[in-house]
Design an enzyme around this catalytic site. Structure first.
Site, PDB file in Angstrom:
ATOM      1  N   GLY A  76       0.788  -1.245   0.000  1.00 34.31           N
ATOM      2  CA  GLY A  76       0.000   0.000   0.000  1.00 34.31           C
ATOM      3  C   GLY A  76       0.810   1.280   0.000  1.00 34.31           C
TER       4      GLY A  76
ATOM      5  CG  ASN B  96       1.233   3.700  -5.753  1.00 28.58           C
ATOM      6  OD1 ASN B  96       1.552   4.772  -6.257  1.00 28.58           O
ATOM      7  ND2 ASN B  96       1.817   2.547  -6.070  1.00 28.58           N
TER       8      ASN B  96
ATOM      9  CG  HIS C 203       0.675  -1.351 -15.539  1.00 29.55           C
ATOM     10  ND1 HIS C 203       0.343  -2.634 -15.159  1.00 29.55           N
ATOM     11  CD2 HIS C 203       1.636  -1.464 -16.495  1.00 29.55           C
ATOM     12  CE1 HIS C 203       1.074  -3.486 -15.878  1.00 29.55           C
ATOM     13  NE2 HIS C 203       1.857  -2.804 -16.692  1.00 29.55           N
TER      14      HIS C 203
ATOM     15  CD  GLN D 101       9.431  10.080 -10.888  1.00 28.36           C
ATOM     16  OE1 GLN D 101       8.705  11.034 -11.126  1.00 28.36           O
ATOM     17  NE2 GLN D 101      10.515  10.181 -10.128  1.00 28.36           N
ATOM     18  CD  GLU D 102       4.141   2.635  -9.323  1.00 25.85           C
ATOM     19  OE1 GLU D 102       3.158   2.340  -8.627  1.00 25.85           O
ATOM     20  OE2 GLU D 102       4.971   1.788  -9.713  1.00 25.85           O
TER      21      GLU D 102
HETATM   22  C1  GRF Z   1       2.809  -0.685  -7.808  1.00 27.41           C
HETATM   23  O1  GRF Z   1       4.008  -0.887  -8.495  1.00 27.41           O
HETATM   24  C2  GRF Z   1       1.690  -0.444  -8.776  1.00 27.41           C
HETATM   25  O2  GRF Z   1       2.099   0.215  -9.938  1.00 27.41           O
HETATM   26  C3  GRF Z   1       1.233  -1.836  -9.115  1.00 27.41           C
HETATM   27  O3  GRF Z   1       1.348  -2.550  -7.907  1.00 27.41           O
HETATM   28  C4  GRF Z   1       2.332  -1.949  -7.090  1.00 27.41           C
HETATM   29  C5  GRF Z   1       1.676  -1.644  -5.793  1.00 27.41           C
HETATM   30  O4  GRF Z   1       2.596  -1.167  -4.842  1.00 27.41           O
HETATM   31  N1  GRF Z   1      -0.104  -1.824  -9.639  1.00 27.41           N
HETATM   32  P1  GRF Z   1       2.056  -0.549  -3.495  1.00 27.41           P
HETATM   33  O5  GRF Z   1       1.215  -1.619  -2.807  1.00 27.41           O
HETATM   34  O6  GRF Z   1       1.270   0.669  -3.814  1.00 27.41           O
HETATM   35  O7  GRF Z   1       3.291  -0.239  -2.687  1.00 27.41           O
END
Ligand code: GRF
Length: 216
Positions: free
Chosen positions: A14, A16, A111, A175-176
């Site tokens: 989690g 993000n 993604h 970057q995410e």
């Molecule tokens: C991230 O790399 C996202 O792009 C992909 O799954 C991963 C999730 O990571 N869909 P987190 O749980 O948000 O750390």
């Protein structure tokens, strides 16, 4: 103005989700996190959300007769919290066609590749194996086709000769954490316009520095 109510779906750490929680805590951010739903009771992100005072729910996909039954339970939970935008953040379940249809235009995913290159799992390793010099992340609307919905925004990073999967994943992840809160902000401000497969962000072109990072 009322804040947009978002629901975040997770299966794992989690990070993000945590970036979105941090963004939503800042003054003036136009969205609030109504709930976090996980399909895994032991997902570390659930504890992070709970500690931040956010409503959490675990709905196990195990023991459900089919995908749509699970999807409808998740959807009911989101509706119970008045969710207006569903944000997938490392949610490791493939939906039945019912879910993206129910939430059409209100369901986004992040993604870790520059789509349409490298779909599915271990996409950072796929990028290394392909020898690409740039990779990054993509935020897109979710449709019934896996990793193929209209692209809202992308951020690019270099792929270095010294990279392994972990190093590239970490560079993309930084970057995410910048891109996802930005896109949710645009959505909350009503700036995302989708016409067919093309998405436009109105009200000014995003700063290029936000969408490309040359940092190693
Ligand atoms: C991230 O790399 C996202 O792009 C992909 O799954 C991963 C999730 O990571 N869909 P987190 O749980 O948000 O750390």
């Amino acid at each position: 103005m009322a804040k947009l109510r978002i629901g975040i779906l997770i299966s794992g750490r989690g990070s993000n989700m945590a970036a979105l929680i941090r963004a939503a805590e800042a003054a003036g951010y136009p969205a609030e996190i109504a709930c976090v739903v996980s399909n895994m009771a032991d997902a570390p992100g659930v504890a992070v959300a709970r500690d931040a005072g956010i409503a959490t729910a675990t709905i196990s996909h195990r023991g459900q007769p089919d995908r749509e039954t699970f999807d409808r339970l998740v959807s009911a939970e989101l509706e119970r919290h008045g969710v207006e935008l569903v944000v997938l953040a490392g949610f490791l379940r493939i939906f039945s066609p019912w879910f993206p249809t129910r939430w059409a235009g209100k369901l986004i995913n992040i993604h870790p590749s520059l789509l349409p290159a490298f779909k599915g799992l271990h996409v950072q390793q796929q990028a290394l194996d392909a020898g690409v010099r740039l990779s990054g992340c993509t935020v897109h609307f979710v449709t019934p086709d896996l990793d193929a919905g209209p692209i809202i925004a992308q951020a690019a990073v270099p792929v270095l000769a010294s990279d392994d999967e972990d190093a590239l994943s970490a560079r993309i992840l930084r970057q995410e954490h910048r891109l996802y809160p930005l896109v949710v902000r645009w959505f909350a401000e009503g700036r995302i316009v989708c016409a067919g497969s093309r998405v436009t962000v109105t009200g000014g072109t995003p700063d290029a520095a936000l969408l490309f990072s040359a940092e190693p």
